[in-house]
Write an enzyme that holds these catalytic residues in place. Sequence first.
Site, PDB file in Angstrom:
ATOM      1  N   GLY A  18       0.814  -1.202   0.000  1.00  0.00           N
ATOM      2  CA  GLY A  18       0.000   0.000   0.000  1.00  0.00           C
ATOM      3  C   GLY A  18       0.850   1.256   0.000  1.00  0.00           C
ATOM      4  N   GLY A  19       0.251   2.344   0.428  1.00  0.00           N
ATOM      5  CA  GLY A  19       0.962   3.610   0.490  1.00  0.00           C
ATOM      6  C   GLY A  19       0.639   4.507  -0.681  1.00  0.00           C
ATOM      7  N   HIS A  38      11.996  -2.281   4.362  1.00  0.00           N
ATOM      8  CA  HIS A  38      10.724  -2.926   4.050  1.00  0.00           C
ATOM      9  C   HIS A  38      10.687  -3.470   2.626  1.00  0.00           C
ATOM     10  CE1 HIS A  38       6.556  -3.754   4.894  1.00  0.00           C
ATOM     11  NE2 HIS A  38       6.104  -2.948   3.956  1.00  0.00           N
TER      12      HIS A  38
END
Length: 294
Positions: free
Chosen positions: A47-48, A272
């Site tokens: 996401g993001g 990440h």
Amino acid sequence: MTSTNSGAEFSRAATSRVAEAGGLRLRYHEAGPRDPAAPVLVMLHGGGPGASAWSAFGPLLPALTRHFRTLLVDQPGFGASDKPELDRDFYSFSAAAVAALLDALGVERAHVAGASLGGGACVRLALDHPGMVDRLLLMAPGGLALNVFTAEPSEGVRRLIEFGSRPEPTREDLRAFLTTLVHDPSYVTDDLVEERYAAALDPGARLGARRVGAAFAAWPHEAMLWREAHRVTRPTLLTWGREDRVNPLDGAFVALKAMPDARLHVFPRCGHLAFVERADAFVRLAVDFLTEPV
């Protein structure tokens, strides 16, 4: 095997496809062997702001399609896919949409790989449609991670919330979030910030972000996939960056212990997005895991 793409044909436009599935219009990118017996690999992005299948996995496509018919899917609420109001938690909604897409494409069974938010959707797909999933490749998956030593929310999640809560987020707000995704800040270039910023401010992207966020707020317990980790019986490879500031590494261990057929690979000096910071090593690891004999 004959490949559908080569050289310059591995582009966003050349691989782009659209399908109607489960009442949704879904955008995906496809490349790989024409052989109908070739294994299928479905990849779901995280996401993001400005997230999409191509922005996450496009650079990996040439290497992966040597081995798999590869489908990079814009999840509902993201990219060029529909951005509906969700009637259930995001992971369940996205998993149902991906299952419908595979049905529409005549794919009975596939390997599924997901990063962060997409990892959670892959887990839900394996729980709700186990017959469709061969092996699971999860990159710091959302929902499955349960932080043991790290305070909640993590630094990356805080930055994401800050970006989404601002009426007019700035480029610097986005840069602050993107920098939490990597160990080496040089990956966050001015060009990347500009590309993601333009995508994030698109009205459709903002609508999708609000609706995805609303689903997490409405069904928080359903997003806690770690409570069901013991039911995920498919062979699973968990991959993590040691310096992950979004889903920290300690979040991996409950899933690793609970899942009957899981193994964990940790990339040092990675955040990440280990599949970005260690792309070549990640592809070798993924291919070895997905092609190893049963």
